[in-house]
Design an enzyme around this catalytic site. Structure first.
Site, PDB file in Angstrom:
ATOM      1  N   GLU A 134      -4.147   7.329  -5.949  1.00  0.00           N
ATOM      2  CA  GLU A 134      -4.309   6.517  -7.155  1.00  0.00           C
ATOM      3  C   GLU A 134      -5.613   6.879  -7.860  1.00  0.00           C
ATOM      4  O   GLU A 134      -6.619   7.076  -7.181  1.00  0.00           O
ATOM      5  CB  GLU A 134      -4.310   5.024  -6.785  1.00  0.00           C
ATOM      6  CG  GLU A 134      -2.993   4.567  -6.172  1.00  0.00           C
ATOM      7  CD  GLU A 134      -2.977   3.083  -5.826  1.00  0.00           C
ATOM      8  OE1 GLU A 134      -3.951   2.374  -6.139  1.00  0.00           O
ATOM      9  OE2 GLU A 134      -1.976   2.629  -5.250  1.00  0.00           O
ATOM     10  N   HIS A 177      -0.579  -0.084 -10.084  1.00  0.00           N
ATOM     11  CA  HIS A 177      -1.286  -0.946  -9.118  1.00  0.00           C
ATOM     12  C   HIS A 177      -1.909  -2.161  -9.816  1.00  0.00           C
ATOM     13  O   HIS A 177      -3.122  -2.345  -9.802  1.00  0.00           O
ATOM     14  CB  HIS A 177      -2.364  -0.162  -8.346  1.00  0.00           C
ATOM     15  CG  HIS A 177      -2.709  -0.842  -7.038  1.00  0.00           C
ATOM     16  ND1 HIS A 177      -3.254  -0.173  -5.974  1.00  0.00           N
ATOM     17  CD2 HIS A 177      -2.584  -2.140  -6.627  1.00  0.00           C
ATOM     18  CE1 HIS A 177      -3.452  -1.028  -4.964  1.00  0.00           C
ATOM     19  NE2 HIS A 177      -3.041  -2.224  -5.341  1.00  0.00           N
ATOM     20  N   ARG A 211       0.860  -1.187   0.000  1.00  0.00           N
ATOM     21  CA  ARG A 211       0.000   0.000   0.000  1.00  0.00           C
ATOM     22  C   ARG A 211       0.889   1.226   0.000  1.00  0.00           C
ATOM     23  O   ARG A 211       1.890   1.278   0.727  1.00  0.00           O
ATOM     24  CB  ARG A 211      -0.915   0.047   1.235  1.00  0.00           C
ATOM     25  CG  ARG A 211      -2.075  -0.930   1.206  1.00  0.00           C
ATOM     26  CD  ARG A 211      -3.116  -0.555   0.142  1.00  0.00           C
ATOM     27  NE  ARG A 211      -4.239  -1.488   0.115  1.00  0.00           N
ATOM     28  CZ  ARG A 211      -4.259  -2.615  -0.570  1.00  0.00           C
ATOM     29  NH1 ARG A 211      -3.210  -2.982  -1.286  1.00  0.00           N
ATOM     30  NH2 ARG A 211      -5.327  -3.385  -0.569  1.00  0.00           N
TER      31      ARG A 211
END
Length: 316
Positions: free
Chosen positions: A265, A284, A236
């Site tokens: 993000e 991601h 994370r």
């Protein structure tokens, strides 16, 4: 009146094809939404017609304000059994059921190892040079005999440690609740936090984001690392202090970073991680694998069917 079901955050426009959604025809109508997250008012406008919303992990934040703006909403289903972007207490208070799914446990460790190898061997620069008509541009690093530091030895951290052992690396680990016994059961050496950062040639982050882990990789921890070391984060974004990492990379105090996760993000267009030459950055995609999506969406369908028949499963 049939139930209106939204599958949101389908950024790559793949959700409809990965599994067979026709199983939900008896429950209601399924709609696929490909937009990126937006402000609360836009999200309310976009989602107010739906009774059921399927979320892909933590892409959109479902806080109290958004949940209150969706009076029709009765069921939220997320990929995975943990989603920090959902205010579960607020959902419960509003009478909204929240359910999760299992996840395919190999996707994140495999991506982590791809990043470790690509970063160490300078693959992005070499491939780009070849594509641009050039040839060799640098000297790759090595993994055999080097030290892999694993920050957090849970299920993903353990798999990454096993890959390290297969590559002939010495593997060390630390986290606040890791004991020397648990480390040695995984064939890994337990070290102190400072030793982990000082000794690692590759330091890979595998912690759950919590108030304890937020900002854990800070200026001090990065300062302990060797200038030849690389930081890898597929866990994370907020576990690493981004500003401290940018400064260390810009000043050459770290050889490189391989990152799949960020504090914000999608990553802002002008973010330094998009430009720094010693950063290998991916958007991601740690959990974005065919097998994982199939598992997420198949179980979302099961969750909706169970909820519709009055017996919810995998409640969060």
């Amino acid at each position: 009146m049939s139930v209106q079901i939204a599958v949101i955050d389908d950024w790559q426009n793949v959700a409809s094809g990965v599994v067979d959604w026709s199983a939900l025809a008896a429950v209601g109508q399924v709609h696929f939404l490909h937009d990126y997250p937006a402000d609360t008012a836009t999200m309310v406008e976009r989602l107010q017609g739906f009774d059921v919303i399927c979320l892909m992990r933590e892409r959109s934040t479902f806080d109290q304000a958004l949940l209150q703006g969706l009076p029709k909403l009765k069921l939220l289903v997320t990929g995975g059994m943990r989603n920090a972007a959902i205010d579960i207490a607020a959902a419960k208070a509003l009478g909204i059921q929240v359910c999760g799914t299992d996840s395919y446990k190999q996707a994140a460790p495999e991506l982590t190892w791809a990043l470790i190898m690509a970063s160490t061997r300078n693959l992005l620069a070499e491939a780009n040079s070849l594509r641009a008509g050039g040839w060799q541009v640098g000297l790759g690093g090595d993994l055999y005999g080097k030290t892999l530091g694993v920050l957090g030895l849970g299920s993903i951290g353990q798999k990454v440690a096993q890959f390290g052992q297969a590559f002939g690396m010495r593997v060390i680990a630390w986290s606040e609740n890791l004991t020397p016994e648990r480390a040695s059961e995984a064939g890994v050496s337990w070290v102190s936090k400072r030793e982990l950062f000082e000794q690692a040639d590759i330091l890979s982050v595998h912690l759950v984001l919590s108030e304890r882990s937020r900002g854990l990789v800070d200026t001090q921890a990065l300062g302990w690392m060797k200038p030849s070391a690389r930081l890898v984060n597929t866990s994370r974004g907020p576990i690493v202090n981004e500003q401290a990492l940018i400064e260390a990379l810009s000043a050459g105090r770290l050889a490189g970073a391989a990152l799949d996760v960020y504090s914000e993000e999608p990553l802002p267009v002008d973010h330094p991680f998009r430009r720094l030459p010693n950063v290998l950055a991916t958007p991601h995609v740690g959990y974005v694998s065919e097998q994982n999506y199939r598992q997420f969406y198949q179980q979302m369908i099961e969750d909706i069917q169970a909820w519709a028949s009055g017996t919810p499963i995998r409640s969060l």
